[in-house]
Every structure is written in structure tokens, then in C-alpha cells.
Scaffold this active site. Sequence first.
Site, PDB file in Angstrom:
ATOM      1  N   HIS A  66       0.842  -1.189   0.000  1.00  0.00           N
ATOM      2  CA  HIS A  66       0.000   0.000   0.000  1.00  0.00           C
ATOM      3  C   HIS A  66       0.879   1.240   0.000  1.00  0.00           C
ATOM      4  CE1 HIS A  66       0.723  -1.299   4.141  1.00  0.00           C
ATOM      5  NE2 HIS A  66       0.741  -0.023   4.462  1.00  0.00           N
ATOM      6  N   ALA A  67       0.289   2.322  -0.474  1.00  0.00           N
ATOM      7  CA  ALA A  67       1.024   3.585  -0.536  1.00  0.00           C
ATOM      8  C   ALA A  67       0.038   4.741  -0.638  1.00  0.00           C
ATOM      9  CB  ALA A  67       1.969   3.590  -1.747  1.00  0.00           C
TER      10      ALA A  67
END
Length: 154
Positions: A66-67
Amino acid sequence: MQLVDLLHADAVKSIASCTSKKRLFHDLGELAESCYGFSSPTVIEALIEREGLGPTGVGQGIALPHARLPGIDAVRGIFLRLEKPLNFDSVDRQPVDLVFALLAPENAGVDHLKSLALVSRTLRDTGICAKLRANSDPATLHTILTEVQAIQAA
């Protein structure tokens, strides 16, 4: 919040071969660009940067990279089923074959955490994971992922 809100049907793929984590992030970036219009290089860089803080392989063959990204307005998901498991430096040292990436606005805060929790709860279900591993058709994979929340919400 439901997975159907996060995961566009075109953001689900089954990949025959992926040789490295970096290649996987490139595949995720390309899919994010084609499905959501996000900049592939920006997505790849953000995922690699986040992974540098610690591996997102959560065990049981599952990874949740995730980012946070500038210029996006909502949390979006991408799901990849890898036909050949990939070494991902997971907490249990097992290779990964189910990857659910989340891309969130820079200021998503609680929405990002709620999305991660939702995806994590869904993929903790061994029955769902067995169905995902037994199917390679993207439409079927999308249905498996999104159908569960729809049934639970009813």
C-alpha cells in the site's frame, strides 16, 4: 465501506509469472494507470518506498502492499493472483500468491486504515483464499472478493 467500492473489475488480474517484487510493483503500477489513470512511475515509486519501511507480506501467501499518492481522491485497490508464488520477505517466510494493493490519497488518514483492515479481514478468511487460488478468471476473482461484503452487508 465495501471492497466493491475500492476495487474496479478491471483492476483484477491473474498473472502467470512474476520474477521479483520489483516486477510485481511494475505490474501493479501499469494496472493502476490503465484502470484508474494513476501515473505508473509514481505508483511504482510509492510502493517501493513504502516496502522499504518493512515488508507488506502478511503471511499465509498474502501481501498487502500500500502507498499514499498525491492527486488521487479516493482509496483504490488492485488485486493480483500469481500462478507461481513469489518470494516477498513475508513475516512467515512463505511465498506470496495473493496480492491486494491499496493506493490512497496523501491525506486519507482513517479511510486508508479502514480499507487496509477491510482487505485484511477479507483475506484472513481461508475459504475466500481457497476460492481465489482455485480460479484464474479475473471476473470470477472480482466476484469472489466483492460478493462476500455484499452478503455480509445485507
